[in-house]
Design an enzyme around this catalytic site. Sequence first.
Site, PDB file in Angstrom:
ATOM      1  N   HIS A 307     -53.457   8.389 -26.500  1.00 52.28           N
ATOM      2  CA  HIS A 307     -52.193   8.300 -25.763  1.00 52.28           C
ATOM      3  C   HIS A 307     -51.477   7.030 -26.161  1.00 52.28           C
ATOM      4  O   HIS A 307     -52.116   6.006 -26.373  1.00 52.28           O
ATOM      5  CB  HIS A 307     -52.450   8.294 -24.248  1.00 52.28           C
ATOM      6  N   ASP A 366     -53.875  16.636 -21.288  1.00 50.29           N
ATOM      7  CA  ASP A 366     -53.894  17.977 -21.894  1.00 50.29           C
ATOM      8  C   ASP A 366     -55.285  18.454 -22.271  1.00 50.29           C
ATOM      9  O   ASP A 366     -55.449  19.609 -22.675  1.00 50.29           O
ATOM     10  CB  ASP A 366     -53.003  17.994 -23.147  1.00 50.29           C
TER      11      ASP A 366
HETATM   12  N1  CMC Z   1     -57.649  12.041 -33.192  1.00 48.64           N
HETATM   13  C1  CMC Z   1     -57.966  11.201 -34.211  1.00 48.64           C
HETATM   14  N2  CMC Z   1     -57.357  10.024 -34.420  1.00 48.64           N
HETATM   15  C2  CMC Z   1     -56.376   9.667 -33.571  1.00 48.64           C
HETATM   16  C3  CMC Z   1     -55.986  10.491 -32.496  1.00 48.64           C
HETATM   17  C4  CMC Z   1     -56.675  11.716 -32.315  1.00 48.64           C
HETATM   18  N3  CMC Z   1     -56.338  12.545 -31.311  1.00 48.64           N
HETATM   19  N4  CMC Z   1     -54.966   9.908 -31.811  1.00 48.64           N
HETATM   20  C5  CMC Z   1     -54.726   8.747 -32.448  1.00 48.64           C
HETATM   21  N5  CMC Z   1     -55.573   8.598 -33.497  1.00 48.64           N
HETATM   22  C6  CMC Z   1     -55.654   7.431 -34.404  1.00 48.64           C
HETATM   23  C7  CMC Z   1     -54.517   7.455 -35.411  1.00 48.64           C
HETATM   24  O1  CMC Z   1     -54.876   8.106 -36.592  1.00 48.64           O
HETATM   25  C8  CMC Z   1     -54.249   5.977 -35.597  1.00 48.64           C
HETATM   26  O2  CMC Z   1     -55.218   5.481 -36.468  1.00 48.64           O
HETATM   27  P1  CMC Z   1     -54.857   4.249 -37.480  1.00 48.64           P
HETATM   28  O3  CMC Z   1     -54.553   3.092 -36.612  1.00 48.64           O
HETATM   29  O4  CMC Z   1     -56.098   4.077 -38.285  1.00 48.64           O
HETATM   30  O5  CMC Z   1     -53.700   4.705 -38.288  1.00 48.64           O
HETATM   31  C9  CMC Z   1     -54.514   5.376 -34.231  1.00 48.64           C
HETATM   32  O6  CMC Z   1     -55.432   6.286 -33.589  1.00 48.64           O
HETATM   33  C10 CMC Z   1     -53.287   5.230 -33.348  1.00 48.64           C
HETATM   34  O7  CMC Z   1     -52.640   6.505 -33.303  1.00 48.64           O
HETATM   35  P2  CMC Z   1     -51.079   6.686 -33.352  1.00 48.64           P
HETATM   36  O8  CMC Z   1     -50.770   8.084 -33.814  1.00 48.64           O
HETATM   37  O9  CMC Z   1     -50.448   5.568 -34.100  1.00 48.64           O
HETATM   38  O10 CMC Z   1     -50.731   6.520 -31.805  1.00 48.64           O
HETATM   39  P3  CMC Z   1     -49.429   7.004 -31.083  1.00 48.64           P
HETATM   40  O11 CMC Z   1     -49.324   6.193 -29.859  1.00 48.64           O
HETATM   41  O12 CMC Z   1     -48.259   6.987 -32.003  1.00 48.64           O
HETATM   42  O13 CMC Z   1     -49.718   8.539 -30.731  1.00 48.64           O
HETATM   43  C11 CMC Z   1     -50.578  10.458 -29.649  1.00 48.64           C
HETATM   44  C12 CMC Z   1     -50.221   8.980 -29.508  1.00 48.64           C
HETATM   45  C13 CMC Z   1     -50.833  11.017 -28.252  1.00 48.64           C
HETATM   46  C14 CMC Z   1     -49.389  11.228 -30.235  1.00 48.64           C
HETATM   47  C15 CMC Z   1     -51.831  10.607 -30.539  1.00 48.64           C
HETATM   48  O14 CMC Z   1     -52.936   9.978 -29.922  1.00 48.64           O
HETATM   49  C16 CMC Z   1     -52.177  12.062 -30.838  1.00 48.64           C
HETATM   50  O15 CMC Z   1     -51.643  12.638 -31.787  1.00 48.64           O
HETATM   51  N6  CMC Z   1     -53.075  12.711 -30.014  1.00 48.64           N
HETATM   52  C17 CMC Z   1     -53.369  14.115 -30.161  1.00 48.64           C
HETATM   53  C18 CMC Z   1     -52.263  14.951 -29.516  1.00 48.64           C
HETATM   54  C19 CMC Z   1     -52.308  14.885 -28.010  1.00 48.64           C
HETATM   55  O16 CMC Z   1     -53.352  15.039 -27.388  1.00 48.64           O
HETATM   56  N7  CMC Z   1     -51.111  14.713 -27.388  1.00 48.64           N
HETATM   57  C20 CMC Z   1     -50.977  14.698 -25.931  1.00 48.64           C
HETATM   58  C21 CMC Z   1     -50.583  13.349 -25.418  1.00 48.64           C
HETATM   59  S1  CMC Z   1     -50.721  13.190 -23.628  1.00 48.64           S
HETATM   60  C22 CMC Z   1     -49.606  14.263 -22.939  1.00 48.64           C
HETATM   61  C23 CMC Z   1     -48.194  14.186 -23.393  1.00 48.64           C
HETATM   62  O17 CMC Z   1     -47.681  13.169 -23.828  1.00 48.64           O
HETATM   63  O18 CMC Z   1     -47.557  15.209 -23.317  1.00 48.64           O
END
Ligand code: CMC
Length: 431
Positions: A307, A366
Amino acid sequence: MSKDAFTLTSPDGKSTTLPVRKGTLGPDVVDIGQLYKEQGVFTYDPGFVATGSCKSDITFIDGDEGVLLYRGYPVEQLAAHSSFIEVAYLLLYGQLPTKAQLDAFDTSIRTHTMLNEGMLRFFNGFRYDAHPMAMLSAVVGSMSAYYHDTLDINDPGTHDIFTHRILAKLPTIAAAAHKLTSGQPFVYPRNDLNYTQNLLHMFFAVPAEPYQINEIAAQALDLLFILHADHEQNCSTSTVRMAGSSGANPYSAIAAGIAALWGPAHGGANEAVLRMLEEIGDTKNIPKFVARAKDKSDSFRLMGFGHRVYKNFDPRAKIIREMCHKVLAQMGRRTDTPMFDLALALEEVALKDDYFIEKNLYPNVDFYSGIIYKALGIPTSMFTVMFAIGRTVGWVAHWREMITDPNLRISRPRQLYTGPKNRDYVQLNKR
Ligand code: CMC
């Protein structure tokens, strides 16, 4: 630097004092409104990782501590003692209602559930296999073509009618999309039922036999709607604010929010989690999928994990996980239990894994919600629609807050231009 101001000094020695704004909770914010005027530079923050886009009184999140407050009330207390309709009132009007206020609000929502018949005919135009989120955003957007009396955003007298209408009609629109997909006749709302009972009735009743509302199902949906009701400036809410800041009518702004919610990084994750669990299939495959999630050359991510704000357990996920136990035990859907067991096993593996520990990746809202929806008989493609029904009140609360802010300005970010410099047009025959 004092506590009330930051001083920013450019490489050529020009200093600018930037005021610090203080909220009631959470970190202070540096007000950069005058920065371009004084220093000739913009700030650059793709994804708004360190940028506050507005002031808001509605919801507070402490991502390090796993705290979520609606108008100051912890979400755990609201989940334990309140109802979705009461939480909706709280988010919209800022206070818990008195009994009389709650009754009046509830009655108003119950008596705005029907759709204009012309809108129902819209559904005949969609293909039988259209994704329900596509139908939802299109039909909500089209409400502005039916309810002209609430399009004047500068008339505050229209805000309540718009609010009650959209909250009341979202379940009716969602149910119509579901009935189209399942090839069954549309079922009209029943105003003697409460919000979630009525939703279940419209989803699952058929003309051929009486339908008995399952109270556990109604309670589980009510809880999920409370937990999804608002989450401050998330992607879809920011989209609603951005679209609404231009003066666009509120139905269009909410339709824009629905479109933003659909993405798998946001509300679409609940559908993606179920599809991922189906793909994993068995606990013996978990290590393979966890390894893929950690592999930077593989686009696969563990859906329902991570998140932007929570770097600790998402408080909503904890509550939903508990509800899963209750729903699966009481609905008697033994077939869904292996899916829940698989999710629990996946969570256990990920939480012990160094990659997930280092990056503070925990289950989010989720991760478990789809298991409940599935146990209630709601098809996977409808999961994000369920999220949208709960979140609509948050979108509306933010729209109302924004539109009545005397300092409202159109949202208009700037950019770091990296395209070609000025160049002259070349005639076609010379290229
Ligand atoms: N699985 C594997 N690696 C992950 C994941 C994951 N689910 N989420 C983040 N990471 C890693 C990512 O690769 C990155 O690594 P690095 O620093 O080495 O590049 C690091 O963690 C930070 O991730 P980010 O994508 O830069 O973080 P963000 O804040 O931009 O994204 C997120 C947040 C929720 C989009 C992301 O965690 C994600 O894609 N999660 C899976 C989708 C998900 O469950 N979404 C629902 C979110 S909660 C409800 C809502 O908002 O609606």
